[in-house]
Design an enzyme around this catalytic site. Structure first.
Site, PDB file in Angstrom:
ATOM      1  N   ARG A 153       0.821  -1.214   0.000  1.00 17.64           N
ATOM      2  CA  ARG A 153       0.000   0.000   0.000  1.00 17.64           C
ATOM      3  C   ARG A 153       0.858   1.269   0.000  1.00 17.64           C
ATOM      4  NH1 ARG A 153      -3.744  -3.027  -1.974  1.00 17.64           N
ATOM      5  NH2 ARG A 153      -4.376  -4.685  -0.553  1.00 17.64           N
ATOM      6  N   LYS A 296       0.645  -8.682  13.830  1.00 23.68           N
ATOM      7  CA  LYS A 296      -0.587  -9.028  13.116  1.00 23.68           C
ATOM      8  C   LYS A 296      -0.664 -10.545  13.165  1.00 23.68           C
ATOM      9  CE  LYS A 296      -2.611  -8.849   8.422  1.00 23.68           C
ATOM     10  NZ  LYS A 296      -2.583  -8.134   7.125  1.00 23.68           N
ATOM     11  N   GLU A 300      -5.713 -12.425   7.858  1.00 24.94           N
ATOM     12  CA  GLU A 300      -5.319 -12.454   6.448  1.00 24.94           C
ATOM     13  C   GLU A 300      -4.143 -13.414   6.214  1.00 24.94           C
ATOM     14  OE1 GLU A 300      -4.877  -8.248   5.431  1.00 24.94           O
ATOM     15  OE2 GLU A 300      -7.032  -8.155   5.016  1.00 24.94           O
ATOM     16  N   ASP A 375     -12.079  -1.248   7.324  1.00 24.18           N
ATOM     17  CA  ASP A 375     -10.728  -1.153   6.783  1.00 24.18           C
ATOM     18  C   ASP A 375     -10.442   0.196   6.118  1.00 24.18           C
ATOM     19  OD1 ASP A 375      -8.205  -1.774   6.069  1.00 24.18           O
ATOM     20  OD2 ASP A 375      -8.720  -3.220   4.519  1.00 24.18           O
ATOM     21  N   GLU A 403      -4.725   4.347   0.945  1.00 25.32           N
ATOM     22  CA  GLU A 403      -5.070   3.114   0.238  1.00 25.32           C
ATOM     23  C   GLU A 403      -6.432   3.202  -0.452  1.00 25.32           C
ATOM     24  OE1 GLU A 403      -4.988  -0.404   2.709  1.00 25.32           O
ATOM     25  OE2 GLU A 403      -5.896  -1.652   1.158  1.00 25.32           O
ATOM     26  N   TRP A 540     -14.209 -10.182   0.795  1.00 24.94           N
ATOM     27  CA  TRP A 540     -13.355  -9.355  -0.055  1.00 24.94           C
ATOM     28  C   TRP A 540     -14.131  -8.841  -1.274  1.00 24.94           C
ATOM     29  CZ3 TRP A 540      -7.906 -12.156  -0.671  1.00 24.94           C
ATOM     30  CH2 TRP A 540      -7.308 -12.233   0.600  1.00 24.94           C
TER      31      TRP A 540
HETATM   32  O1  GCW Z   1      -6.389  -2.886   4.448  1.00 19.73           O
HETATM   33  C1  GCW Z   1      -5.829  -4.095   4.425  1.00 19.73           C
HETATM   34  C2  GCW Z   1      -4.801  -3.934   3.364  1.00 19.73           C
HETATM   35  C3  GCW Z   1      -3.672  -4.907   3.519  1.00 19.73           C
HETATM   36  C4  GCW Z   1      -3.115  -4.736   4.918  1.00 19.73           C
HETATM   37  C5  GCW Z   1      -4.210  -5.059   5.923  1.00 19.73           C
HETATM   38  C6  GCW Z   1      -3.768  -4.849   7.356  1.00 19.73           C
HETATM   39  C7  GCW Z   1      -0.863  -4.931   5.653  1.00 19.73           C
HETATM   40  O2  GCW Z   1      -5.431  -4.043   2.114  1.00 19.73           O
HETATM   41  O3  GCW Z   1      -2.727  -4.616   2.541  1.00 19.73           O
HETATM   42  O4  GCW Z   1      -2.000  -5.541   5.138  1.00 19.73           O
HETATM   43  O5  GCW Z   1      -5.294  -4.218   5.702  1.00 19.73           O
HETATM   44  O6  GCW Z   1      -4.032  -3.785   7.879  1.00 19.73           O
HETATM   45  O7  GCW Z   1      -3.195  -5.742   7.935  1.00 19.73           O
END
Ligand code: GCW
Length: 669
Positions: A153, A296, A300, A375, A403, A540
Site C-alpha cells: 500500500r 498481526k 489475512e 478497513d 489506500e 473481499w
Molecule cells: O487494508 C488491508 C490492506 C492490507 C493490509 C491489511 C492490514 C498490511 O489491504 O494490505 O495488510 O489491511 O491492515 O493488515
C-alpha cells in the site's frame, strides 16, 4: 564547432534576456523534498545552552537569539518557550521547542518581516509564553515496508529502509524483487526522515510491514535496525519491529539451542518462550532502547496463537514477557477476521474475538485498532472495539497512506476524518496513536505534494488530538507554499478550503450515503461495485457490502440483521439501529432499504446517489479551478505535478460516478 558557437551566443544574448525578464517574477524551483521544512539558513542567531541538535538548528535557521535551558523537573518531551528561552527536561524536549519556534517563524519565511528581527506569528509572536506537552507518549509511524524494498500500500516509490534486487523473474509483467541485506543503508536520507518526524513530534517508527517476514529477526537485519536506531535516537525516535508470530520456526536466536529453530510457535510451549526471550536479549544487546514489537496474528493468513488453539492474550503475553525486562511493549492488532469468527459480519469480528479477553493482557500490551471496524474506508462509523475494551490499553491505528482514498493520486486531506474519529472515541481512552506511513523514495517523499499534509497532520494530532484540522492545514500550507509575496494569503485561503472539503468530496464521488468497500479488487483504487469472485473470501467482494438486488440495497446491521449496532455504546447503539435516527452518512452501512426509500432530502436512494456523485465531481472541478488560479503563486514544478494529479482525480471522480450510477441504476429500472 556549430554547437559551440550556438552555445556562446545563447550565453551572451539569450540568457541575460531571460534572467532579466523572468527571474524577478519567478518563484524558486522546488521539488518538495524539503517538506514543510523549507527554512533558508539565516546564520545569525546566537544560541547558548547545551550543545545539541536543537542548538544547531536554531543557529542555522532562527532569526532571533535563543537560550536553551534544561529543567529536570519538567515532563518528558514537554517544552516551554518564553522570551527567547526554551526550557525542557532534555535535549529532545529542546528539539521539539526549537521546531515550534521555527514553525512560528517559518509561517512568514522572512525574518525581515518582523521589525524586531524575531519570529512573526499569527497568534502574537514567538516571544509569547508557550507551554506544550504531547498528549500521547506513543506517536508512532507504521511502515508497511517489505525487506525486498517494496511497500504494501505504498504509493511513493520503494522503501527508504530496505533495498531489494531484481530476481530476474517477473510476475504479471512486473519484476520480482528479493531481499538483499548486503546493500548499505542510506544514512543521509534517514537523517532527513528523522528530522522531519522530530519536527512534528513523532517519536517511534515500526520499520517493516505487519505482514512480516521472519527474516526481519535474523542477525543480519537486526544489525541494520541497529544502524537505523543510532541515526534516529538523537531525534528522539525509537525503533520497533513487526514480527511474524511463527519466527521461532525458521530463524535462529543467539544463544538458543545452538542456533536451531523450534518446531512450533505455540505461545505456551517452553521452547518457544525461551526462543523469544533469547531473541529479545539479542536485540536489546545492540539496541538498548528498542521499542518493542507490533503483531498481526491470525489475520489475512498470518500465523498466530489461534493455530495452536491459544488466545490472542496467550500470544501477546508471551511476547510481552520477553521484552518486559527491557521496558519493551507489544502492540497487538485487533484487525482480525476470517479466523476464529469466520462467517460472521466482518465488522463485528474484532469485538467478538477480543471483548472476552479484556483484562487478560499484560500491562505492556497495547491493543491497536483501526479507526473504523472495517478497513480504512473514506468514511466508516468508529470502531466499537474502543467501547468494548475497558481494562486493556488501546491505541488507534490511522492510515496515512491513502489506500482507499485515491492513493497518492488524489488530493485528500485526512485530518478532518481523524478529527471526526476523535469526536466518537475520546483521545483520553487511548495511550497512543499509530499511523500507517505514506513515505517512500520519491523525491517528494509522499508521491503527491498534498499527501505530505497527511504525514504532517498525523504528527500534529498525535501531539495534540484536540487540534483542529483546519489549523493544522493552515500551518502546513503556510510552511509548504507560503512565501513573501503579497497576494499569496488569498491563495492560501482558497487552498485551505480545498483541503478542508477534499475528504467529503472523496466520500461523495466514491461511496456516499454509507456505501463501502466497492473498490476494484486488491488494488483498492477505482470502482468495482459489481465485484464478485468465487475464489476469494466473500468479505473481499464488493457485492457482500452493498447486497443490492432489484428490490433493495444496503447491509442490515441492525437487530433485524447482523446486530453490529449492539456493539456500540449508547446513545449510538440506539441511534444507529433506528433508521429514523441513523445519520444518513451511514445509511447503507447499517440499513437495508428498498429502492423507493426516500432520504430526508425527499430524494430516492438512486436520486440521492446521483446528487452526491455529481456533487463530488463538481467539488473536484472546483479544486482544479482553484489550483489553476493559484499558478502565479506556486513554484512551477510543484504546481505542474499537483495540476496533473488534480486533472487525473477529476477523471477518476467522473469514472466513479459513471460506473456506480450505471451499476446501481441497473437494479432500479
Ligand atoms: O487494508 C488491508 C490492506 C492490507 C493490509 C491489511 C492490514 C498490511 O489491504 O494490505 O495488510 O489491511 O491492515 O493488515
Amino acid at each position: 564547432m556549430r554547437i559551440k558557437s550556438l552555445y556562446q551566443n545563447w550565453v551572451k544574448w539569450v540568457l541575460p534576456f531571460y534572467l532579466f525578464t523572468f527571474l524577478p517574477f519567478s518563484v524558486s524551483a522546488e521539488d518538495g523534498h524539503q517538506l514543510w521544512l523549507r527554512y533558508q539558513p539565516v546564520n545569525k542567531a546566537k544560541v547558548t545552552g547545551p550543545e545539541c541538535i536543537a542548538a544547531q538548528e536554531l543557529r542555522t535557521y532562527s532569526c532571533q537569539d535563543v537560550v536553551l535551558t534544561l529543567d529536570a523537573a519538567m515532563e518528558q518531551d514537554a517544552y516551554r518557550i518564553s522570551d527567547g528561552v526554551i526550557t525542557a527536561k532534555d535535549e529532545i524536549g529542546l528539539l521539539y521547542g526549537a521546531y515550534e519556534l521555527l514553525r512560528r517563524q517559518g509561517r512568514s519565511l522572512d525574518c525581515a518581516r518582523d521589525d524586531k528581527g524575531g519570529a512573526r506569528d499569527d497568534k502574537g509572536g514567538a516571544r509569547d509564553d508557550i507551554f506544550s506537552k504531547p498528549f500521547y507518549k506513543l506517536r508512532i509511524l507504521n511502515h508497511w515496508d517489505n525487506l525486498n524494498g517494496t511497500i504494501e500500500r505504498g504509493y511513493a516509490g520503494l522503501s527508504i529502509f530496505w533495498k531489494g534486487k531484481d530476481s530476474g523473474k517477473s510476475f504479471h509483467g512486473h519484476p520480482v524483487f528479493v531481499e538483499d541485506p548486503d546493500q548499505p543503508i542510506n544514512a543521509e536520507l534517514i537523517k532527513e526522515y528523522a528530522r522531519a518526524n522530530a519536527s512534528i513530534g513523532i517519536n517511534g517508527t515500526v520499520l517493516n510491514n505487519v505482514n512480516a517476514s521472519p527474516k526481519m529477526l535474523s542477525a543480519v537485519y537486526i544489525n541494520k535496525v541497529k544502524q537505523y536506531a543510532d541515526i534516529l535516537r538523537p531525534y528522539g525516535i525509537k525503533v520497533y519491529l513487526s514480527v511474524n508470530f511463527a519466527s521461532p520456526m525458521s530463524i535462529p536466536a543467539k544463544g538458543f539451542n545452538g542456533g536451531k529453530p523450534v518446531k512450533t510457535a505455540d505461545p505456551l510451549n517452553a521452547q518457544v518462550k525461551a526462543w523469544w526471550k533469547a531473541k529479545a536479549k539479542e536485540i536489546y544487546a545492540v539496541i538498548p532502547d528498542f521499542g518493542g514489537f507490533l503483531v498481526k496474528a491470525n489475520s489475512e493468513g498470518q500465523p498466530g496463537p489461534f493455530d495452536y488453539k491459544r488466545t490472542h492474550a496467550d500470544g501477546a503475553n508471551m511476547l510481552a514477557d520477553a521484552v518486559k525486562p527491557y521496558g519493551g511493549i507489544i502492540m497487538w492488532r485487533s484487525f482480525v477476521y476470517g479466523a476464529a469468527h469466520a462467517g460472521e459480519d466482518r465488522v463485528k469480528q474484532a469485538v467478538s474475538e477480543f471483548a472476552s479477553l479484556d483484562g487478560k493482557f499484560r500491562d505492556n500490551v497495547i491493543l491497536q485498532s483501526k479507526n473504523g471496524p472495517l478497513d480504512f474506508q473514506p468514511r466508516e462509523p468508529y470502531a466499537p472495539i474502543f467501547d468494548n475494551i475497558k481494562q486493556t490499553k488501546q491505541m488507534a491505528e490511522l492510515q496515512i497512506t491513502q489506500e482507499y482514498l485515491g492513493q497518492s493520486r488524489h488530493l485528500v486531506y485526512l485530518a478532518p476524518m481523524w478529527q471526526e474519529f476523535f469526536g466518537f472515541v475520546a483521545p483520553e481512552k487511548l495511550v497512543g496513536i499509530a499511523g500507517v506511513a505514506n513515505i517512500g523514495l520519491d523525491t517528494n517523499w509522499c508521491g503527491h505534494h498534498f499527501s505530505q499534509a497527511n504525514w504532517y497532520a498525523f504528527g500534529r494530532l498525535a501531539w495534540d488530538p484536540r487540534m483542529r484540522s483546519e489549523d493544522i492545514a493552515n500551518e502546513w500550507l503556510g510552511l509548504t507554499f507560503g512565501d513573501k509575496e503579497a497576494g499569496r494569503q488569498g491563495v492560501l485561503e482558497q487552498l485551505l478550503s480545498v483541503m478542508q472539503r477534499s475528504r467529503e468530496a472523496c466520500v461523495d464521488y466514491m461511496m456516499p450515503i454509507g456505501l463501502h468497500h466497492i473498490f476494484a479488487f486488491d488494488e483498492h483504487y477505482g470502482p468495482e461495485p459489481d465485484g464478485y469472485n468465487a475464489h476469494v473470501p466473500y468479505e473481499w467482494c464488493p457485492v457482500y457490502y452493498h447486497q443490492a438486488n432489484k428490490d433493495s440495497i444496503g447491509f442490515d446491521r441492525t437487530h433485524t440483521g447482523s446486530n453490529a449496532t449492539a456493539q456500540y455504546r449508547e446513545p449510538y447503539c440506539t441511534l444507529y439501529d433506528n433508521i429514523n435516527t441513523c445519520p444518513e452518512r451511514y445509511l447503507l452501512w447499517f440499513h437495508r432499504v428498498p429502492w423507493s426509500y426516500r432520504l430526508k432530502s425527499g430524494r430516492t436512494v438512486l436520486e440521492e446517489m446521483d446528487y452526491r456523485y455529481t456533487r463530488g465531481v463538481s467539488e473536484v472541478e472546483d479544486f482544479v479551478r482553484i489550483w489553476n488560479e493559484a499558478k502565479p503563486y506556486i513554484d512551477q514544478q510543484r504546481w505542474n505535478e499537483v495540476q496533473a494529479r488534480l486533472e487525473h482525480q477529476l477523471e477518476n471522480a467522473k469514472e466513479w460516478k459513471k460506473v456506480c450510477l450505471d451499476y446501481f441504476g441497473s437494479f432500479n429500472k
